[in-house]
Design an enzyme around this catalytic site. Structure first.
Site, PDB file in Angstrom:
ATOM      1  N   ARG A  68       0.822  -1.208   0.000  1.00  0.00           N
ATOM      2  CA  ARG A  68       0.000   0.000   0.000  1.00  0.00           C
ATOM      3  C   ARG A  68       0.861   1.265   0.000  1.00  0.00           C
ATOM      4  O   ARG A  68       0.502   2.277  -0.613  1.00  0.00           O
ATOM      5  CB  ARG A  68      -0.930  -0.021   1.217  1.00  0.00           C
ATOM      6  CG  ARG A  68      -1.932   1.123   1.295  1.00  0.00           C
ATOM      7  CD  ARG A  68      -2.956   0.843   2.390  1.00  0.00           C
ATOM      8  NE  ARG A  68      -3.950   1.900   2.485  1.00  0.00           N
ATOM      9  CZ  ARG A  68      -4.019   2.784   3.479  1.00  0.00           C
ATOM     10  NH1 ARG A  68      -3.121   2.743   4.470  1.00  0.00           N
ATOM     11  NH2 ARG A  68      -4.951   3.698   3.502  1.00  0.00           N
ATOM     12  N   HIS A  72       0.391   4.473  -2.450  1.00  0.00           N
ATOM     13  CA  HIS A  72       0.096   5.807  -1.938  1.00  0.00           C
ATOM     14  C   HIS A  72       1.212   6.793  -2.245  1.00  0.00           C
ATOM     15  O   HIS A  72       0.974   8.006  -2.294  1.00  0.00           O
ATOM     16  CB  HIS A  72      -0.164   5.750  -0.434  1.00  0.00           C
ATOM     17  CG  HIS A  72      -1.563   5.328  -0.100  1.00  0.00           C
ATOM     18  ND1 HIS A  72      -2.318   5.933   0.886  1.00  0.00           N
ATOM     19  CD2 HIS A  72      -2.366   4.386  -0.645  1.00  0.00           C
ATOM     20  CE1 HIS A  72      -3.513   5.373   0.934  1.00  0.00           C
ATOM     21  NE2 HIS A  72      -3.559   4.428   0.018  1.00  0.00           N
ATOM     22  N   VAL A  76       0.871  10.406  -5.700  1.00  0.00           N
ATOM     23  CA  VAL A  76       1.093  11.801  -5.293  1.00  0.00           C
ATOM     24  C   VAL A  76       2.517  12.200  -5.675  1.00  0.00           C
ATOM     25  O   VAL A  76       3.480  11.646  -5.150  1.00  0.00           O
ATOM     26  CB  VAL A  76       0.895  11.966  -3.775  1.00  0.00           C
ATOM     27  CG1 VAL A  76       1.052  13.431  -3.370  1.00  0.00           C
ATOM     28  CG2 VAL A  76      -0.474  11.444  -3.353  1.00  0.00           C
ATOM     29  N   GLY A  78       4.105  11.392  -8.172  1.00  0.00           N
ATOM     30  CA  GLY A  78       4.822  10.302  -8.810  1.00  0.00           C
ATOM     31  C   GLY A  78       5.569   9.462  -7.787  1.00  0.00           C
ATOM     32  O   GLY A  78       5.529   9.722  -6.587  1.00  0.00           O
ATOM     33  N   SER A  82       8.011  10.672  -1.652  1.00  0.00           N
ATOM     34  CA  SER A  82       7.568  11.861  -0.906  1.00  0.00           C
ATOM     35  C   SER A  82       6.728  11.461   0.301  1.00  0.00           C
ATOM     36  O   SER A  82       6.711  12.164   1.318  1.00  0.00           O
ATOM     37  CB  SER A  82       6.773  12.810  -1.814  1.00  0.00           C
ATOM     38  OG  SER A  82       5.635  12.163  -2.367  1.00  0.00           O
ATOM     39  N   ASN A 101      -3.814   8.676   4.782  1.00  0.00           N
ATOM     40  CA  ASN A 101      -2.631   8.043   5.382  1.00  0.00           C
ATOM     41  C   ASN A 101      -2.596   8.099   6.904  1.00  0.00           C
ATOM     42  O   ASN A 101      -1.994   7.232   7.551  1.00  0.00           O
ATOM     43  CB  ASN A 101      -1.352   8.706   4.851  1.00  0.00           C
ATOM     44  CG  ASN A 101      -1.180   8.540   3.358  1.00  0.00           C
ATOM     45  OD1 ASN A 101      -1.487   7.500   2.791  1.00  0.00           O
ATOM     46  ND2 ASN A 101      -0.679   9.580   2.698  1.00  0.00           N
ATOM     47  N   HIS A 200      -6.321  -5.895  -2.267  1.00  0.00           N
ATOM     48  CA  HIS A 200      -7.128  -6.071  -1.056  1.00  0.00           C
ATOM     49  C   HIS A 200      -7.410  -7.549  -0.787  1.00  0.00           C
ATOM     50  O   HIS A 200      -8.248  -7.873   0.054  1.00  0.00           O
ATOM     51  CB  HIS A 200      -8.436  -5.284  -1.164  1.00  0.00           C
ATOM     52  CG  HIS A 200      -8.245  -3.813  -1.023  1.00  0.00           C
ATOM     53  ND1 HIS A 200      -9.261  -2.895  -1.198  1.00  0.00           N
ATOM     54  CD2 HIS A 200      -7.143  -3.075  -0.721  1.00  0.00           C
ATOM     55  CE1 HIS A 200      -8.793  -1.666  -1.013  1.00  0.00           C
ATOM     56  NE2 HIS A 200      -7.509  -1.764  -0.726  1.00  0.00           N
ATOM     57  N   ASP A 260      -4.160 -14.039  -3.333  1.00  0.00           N
ATOM     58  CA  ASP A 260      -4.820 -14.961  -4.253  1.00  0.00           C
ATOM     59  C   ASP A 260      -5.981 -14.252  -4.940  1.00  0.00           C
ATOM     60  O   ASP A 260      -6.121 -13.034  -4.834  1.00  0.00           O
ATOM     61  CB  ASP A 260      -5.289 -16.223  -3.503  1.00  0.00           C
ATOM     62  CG  ASP A 260      -6.152 -15.899  -2.288  1.00  0.00           C
ATOM     63  OD1 ASP A 260      -6.849 -14.848  -2.309  1.00  0.00           O
ATOM     64  OD2 ASP A 260      -6.144 -16.672  -1.311  1.00  0.00           O
TER      65      ASP A 260
END
Length: 336
Positions: A68, A72, A76, A78, A82, A101, A200, A260
């Site tokens: 994740r 994330h 933002v 690229g 950051s 976040n 997810h 999976d």
């Protein structure tokens, strides 16, 4: 003879001028390469994977969390790391405290541990942005998901963009049209959207990010009608009305720590946890429905699409060449 020499020299000079112009026009379009560190840090991938392997012994969520982080970060500014910057020096606001976040993004300590391990082996060589990309691939493959050749050569950004994190990142409360627009803004298509949502298949989500589906969906005073009734009861028990919004729930209750295709099977059975998960299958007339069905029935198709989408996402506006820097500490810009 003089004429031929003049023409050859002119052609040579014109070629040099064109190359110089192109280098200034599109510096960020330099090609990333899977062999970027083959001479300067040949063991980079194994070092990253070993740190993550150690971390997951005490934290089974860490692989999903690290995957994740890459997502994330790339949405933002690229893929420039950051997201990892703390407030300090010229950084007056951190992306870590943006809505999508804050008290949600995690795994920063593991990124720091990876950076420390790499600094011991090949100091000042591997960027934090590349660490995020490598960590995502290692995390997915460690949980029985696909592997892919990670393209490398990104450099680290000098700024953070909290406002961008608040506006550019998809949230669990948006419509499929809104999510699609955010993906399209970074040149990711519908197949990419569905494939990346398949991340997810592992990880957790807090009650606060889906409780509106359980009691008062879209202000109706009733639960989300697309929620499976049995699953709704289970979630209401885990997330009672006005209860603890930070209680964790498995994004994929059938195999919460394995990468999976069960996430997509869950959607077919109206067991998507987040609104933005179930919308992929329950939005009437959407082109995402057939993709969900395909991935639910074909693990290889999902794995291949996911790997391709991750490579594509990892190529969002990277800093290359002399742009940015190689941070010594992923949490702060050099010299701050």
């Amino acid at each position: 003879m003089l004429s031929t020499t003049y023409n050859n020299n002119s052609f040579f000079l014109l070629t040099i001028i064109i190359l110089l112009v192109l280098s200034f026009v599109s510096p960020s379009n330099a090609q990333l390469s899977s062999t970027f560190y083959s001479k300067t840090c040949p063991n980079v991938s194994s070092i990253v994977k070993n740190v993550i392997r150690q971390a997951r012994k005490s934290d089974p969520r860490i692989t999903a969390s690290l995957t994740r982080l890459h997502f994330h970060d790339c949405f933002v500014n690229g893929c420039d790391a950051s997201l990892l910057l703390d407030v300090g020096g010229n950084i007056t606001e951190s992306e870590k405290t943006a809505g999508p976040n804050n008290n949600s993004a995690r795994g920063f300590n593991v990124i720091d541990n990876i950076k420390a391990a790499l600094n011991s082996s090949c100091p000042g060589v591997v960027s934090c942005a590349d660490i995020l990309a490598l960590a995502a691939e290692a995390s997915v493959s460690l949980e029985k998901g696909p592997s892919w050749k990670v393209l490398l050569g990104r450099r680290d950004g000098l700024t953070a963009n909290k406002t961008g994190a608040n506006t550019l990142l998809p949230t669990p409360f948006e419509t499929l049209a809104q999510i699609t627009a955010k993906f399209s803004a970074v040149n990711l298509n519908i197949t990419d959207l569905v494939a990346l949502s398949g991340a997810h298949t592992f990880g957790r989500a807090q009650c606060q990010f889906f409780s509106q589906r359980l009691y008062n969906f879209s202000g109706t005073g009733n639960p989300d009608p697309t929620l499976n009734a049995t699953y709704l009861t289970t979630l209401q028990q885990s997330c009672p009305q006005n209860g603890n919004g930070s209680t964790l729930n498995n994004l994929d209750p059938s195999s919460p720590n394995t990468f999976d295709k069960n996430y997509f099977t869950n959607l077919l059975n109206n067991r998507g946890l987040l609104q933005t998960d179930q919308e992929l299958f329950s939005t009437n007339g959407s082109s995402t429905i057939s993709i969900v069905r395909n991935f639910a029935n074909n693990k290889n198709a999902f794995f291949q699409a996911f790997a391709q989408a991750m490579i594509k996402m990892g190529n969002i506006s990277p800093l290359t060449g002399t742009q940015g820097e190689i941070r010594a500490d992923c949490k702060k810009v050099n010299g701050s």
